[in-house]
Enzyme design. Sequence first.
Site, PDB file in Angstrom:
ATOM      1  N   SER A  51       0.852  -1.204   0.000  1.00  0.00           N
ATOM      2  CA  SER A  51       0.000   0.000   0.000  1.00  0.00           C
ATOM      3  C   SER A  51       0.875   1.237   0.000  1.00  0.00           C
ATOM      4  O   SER A  51       2.011   1.207   0.478  1.00  0.00           O
ATOM      5  CB  SER A  51      -0.854   0.013   1.273  1.00  0.00           C
ATOM      6  OG  SER A  51      -0.017   0.297   2.395  1.00  0.00           O
ATOM      7  N   ASP A  52       0.349   2.344  -0.528  1.00  0.00           N
ATOM      8  CA  ASP A  52       1.035   3.583  -0.223  1.00  0.00           C
ATOM      9  C   ASP A  52       0.845   3.783   1.282  1.00  0.00           C
ATOM     10  O   ASP A  52      -0.024   3.185   1.905  1.00  0.00           O
ATOM     11  CB  ASP A  52       0.457   4.752  -1.043  1.00  0.00           C
ATOM     12  CG  ASP A  52       1.427   5.928  -1.093  1.00  0.00           C
ATOM     13  OD1 ASP A  52       1.301   6.759  -2.003  1.00  0.00           O
ATOM     14  OD2 ASP A  52       2.336   5.994  -0.226  1.00  0.00           O
ATOM     15  N   TRP A  53       1.671   4.610   1.839  1.00  0.00           N
ATOM     16  CA  TRP A  53       1.706   4.724   3.307  1.00  0.00           C
ATOM     17  C   TRP A  53       0.400   5.319   3.836  1.00  0.00           C
ATOM     18  O   TRP A  53       0.129   6.482   3.650  1.00  0.00           O
ATOM     19  CB  TRP A  53       2.923   5.550   3.712  1.00  0.00           C
ATOM     20  CG  TRP A  53       4.156   4.733   3.985  1.00  0.00           C
ATOM     21  CD1 TRP A  53       4.924   4.748   5.120  1.00  0.00           C
ATOM     22  CD2 TRP A  53       4.761   3.747   3.136  1.00  0.00           C
ATOM     23  NE1 TRP A  53       5.968   3.862   5.026  1.00  0.00           N
ATOM     24  CE2 TRP A  53       5.877   3.222   3.823  1.00  0.00           C
ATOM     25  CE3 TRP A  53       4.473   3.232   1.872  1.00  0.00           C
ATOM     26  CZ2 TRP A  53       6.707   2.224   3.278  1.00  0.00           C
ATOM     27  CZ3 TRP A  53       5.285   2.243   1.337  1.00  0.00           C
ATOM     28  CH2 TRP A  53       6.386   1.745   2.018  1.00  0.00           C
ATOM     29  N   GLY A  54      -0.406   4.425   4.396  1.00  0.00           N
ATOM     30  CA  GLY A  54      -1.684   4.867   4.922  1.00  0.00           C
ATOM     31  C   GLY A  54      -2.824   4.673   3.961  1.00  0.00           C
ATOM     32  O   GLY A  54      -3.936   5.147   4.186  1.00  0.00           O
TER      33      GLY A  54
END
Length: 663
Positions: free
Chosen positions: A222-225
Amino acid sequence: MKYDIKNLTLEEKLHLLTGQDTWRLQTANGKLPEVFLSDGPNGLRMHDVTKEGLPTKKATAMPNIHVLANTWNVEMAYLDGATIADDCIENGADVLLAPGVNIKRTPLCGRNFEYFSEDPFLAGTLAAAYIQGVQDKGVGTSLKHYCANNREYDRFYISSDMDERTLREIYLTAFEIAVTKSQPWTVMCSYNLIGGVWASENKWLLTDILRGEFGFEGIVVSDWGATHQAARVAKAGLDLTMPFRAESFEELKTAYDNGFLTEAEIDRNVARILAFMEKTQNDKKVITTTKSERHENAVKIAQEGIVLLKNEGNILPLQQGSISIFGHQNLSLGGGGSAYVQTDYKIPSLFDALKEKLPASATMKGTSHCHIDWNQALFHGTAIQAVREVDTIVYCMGTYKEIETESMDRTNICVSPTQVDVLKRIAKLNENIVVVLHAGSAIDVSEWEHLAKAIVYVGFAGEAATEATADILTGKVCPSGKLSETFPMNLESVAVGKYDGNGFTDWYKESIFVGYRYYDTFEKEVRYPFGFGLSYANFEYSDLKIEKKGETDYDVVFTVKNTSNIDAKEISQVYVRDVFARVIRPLKELKGFAKTALKAGESKQVRISLNERSFAYYSMPLKKWHVENGEFEILVGSSSKDIRLKESVKISLPFDTQATNTF
Ligand code: GLC
């Protein structure tokens, strides 16, 4: 398999689907290696997790990706990746969270500096070489942000909505090329939604297309968050949530207990993570460059990525007379945010770099750090005299990382009025002005372009900026860069400008007409076209031959001659035009390119191959890429607007391949 899933408990498996902290994966109570992920596309940007406050480690600040793209050189892309990989190995980063291939849909996007192009073929081809450069050294990559993350505005919550042809032909193609050519170890999903479904939960994109059609073999991170529900993302095919997320374990355990998430799905994702971990534990991680060699590589890439936009009266290269520099000599190493690299290289001022490289017949006047005090210097005696007397003024201007950065878009595409005002004042005193432009994306030059005899677009060229600029200004290196994104006349003339949606969705109503596809097809004037860049040399194109290898396989063969008395490099571009289609198509599309080194007076034959995808569009009725019988024009150009040679081919595929009756 080095790491056997059978050795893991269910709990350990569920924990493995989420990171340990900001940058590291879980280790299943020490049964697995600790894998470290780190940014970024413009060089290693790595937090020192052993120190309070997570300071960023120093590394080679490479030319930003848009400068690499302006080289149009796959060898430079490979070199870029390989160079950053040595910094990764030296600092213990197992995966480089790069490259980003999001298409430059609007020149306002704050992260355009770390993306390649408005064209998916150019973006995907260069990204594939960059990935190969990193991974051949045993370091992984993360092809990002999958997908359709083309603005920073509200990036965490907005839905990028478009028809499937647009998605396939413009926003997926760069990912498809990079995955099929170089198999990045990871793909990073974007924050946004696509068609109303989070990228992180989008099974159609993450599993059916990315894996089922493109053949992706690595893990999706995932992208961060970007994970909002751990079980939903796992089920959709997102393997690893980053960073650590406290709610994940419970969400996964509950989904497993109630049957929403099956053991088979958990094991599928865990097995992919274990295979990924095995890749990171390899014996290819051998540092082959010193820090200064990495810097030299950065200079090479910057030299090839600098674009000469104007050179009236051949004021460049600087060969004689007195020269003064005004303005900010190196506004920004790079754009802001997670891609910004901290270097400990002592960057020489442009003044000092020029002084070093100018021929004896030229002299530098003024001071090495002549940063204008906008209110003082230029409007009083000394500076006015200096400006009047000197033979050539080099004026540095542009944008900087506070303007072009992750998490916000630009509100205009101009440089600041103050900088333009100073340029206007200088122009009243001296007409021999060379503008050195630092910016990470297209700039509206209309207010001041006429004041400059030459414009050198350096971009955000990292720690090599001033040395490479001096090489170009003095003619030590002949400029060979070309624009990988159009410079429009102004913001009003672009296909996609400021966000004008309802706050929840971004409707891609321009469809496939992005960048030159828009300007060319709808005959919109541009300031500097896609694929444009001047040289100190001139080139002649001749002897075009189209060699048929199959009904949709052709070699485009032509000769390029360097008709000048200096060594140079020329970027030739091949565009394909579907003369008559039963669907709307852009006037032409880039389907091949080559950069050729030519000594003074030298001629070389260039060969560029076209295949089925060079002629195809995505057919929604057929749900696949489709070549429609008929005439196609093959256009060979020095830029998208400067077509030098052309030929037609007639494609006639069997009856049963055609989507409909073609009479
Ligand atoms: C950021 C960026 C992504 C980066 C990641 C880690 O939000 O979108 O490109 O790699 O988080 O810093």
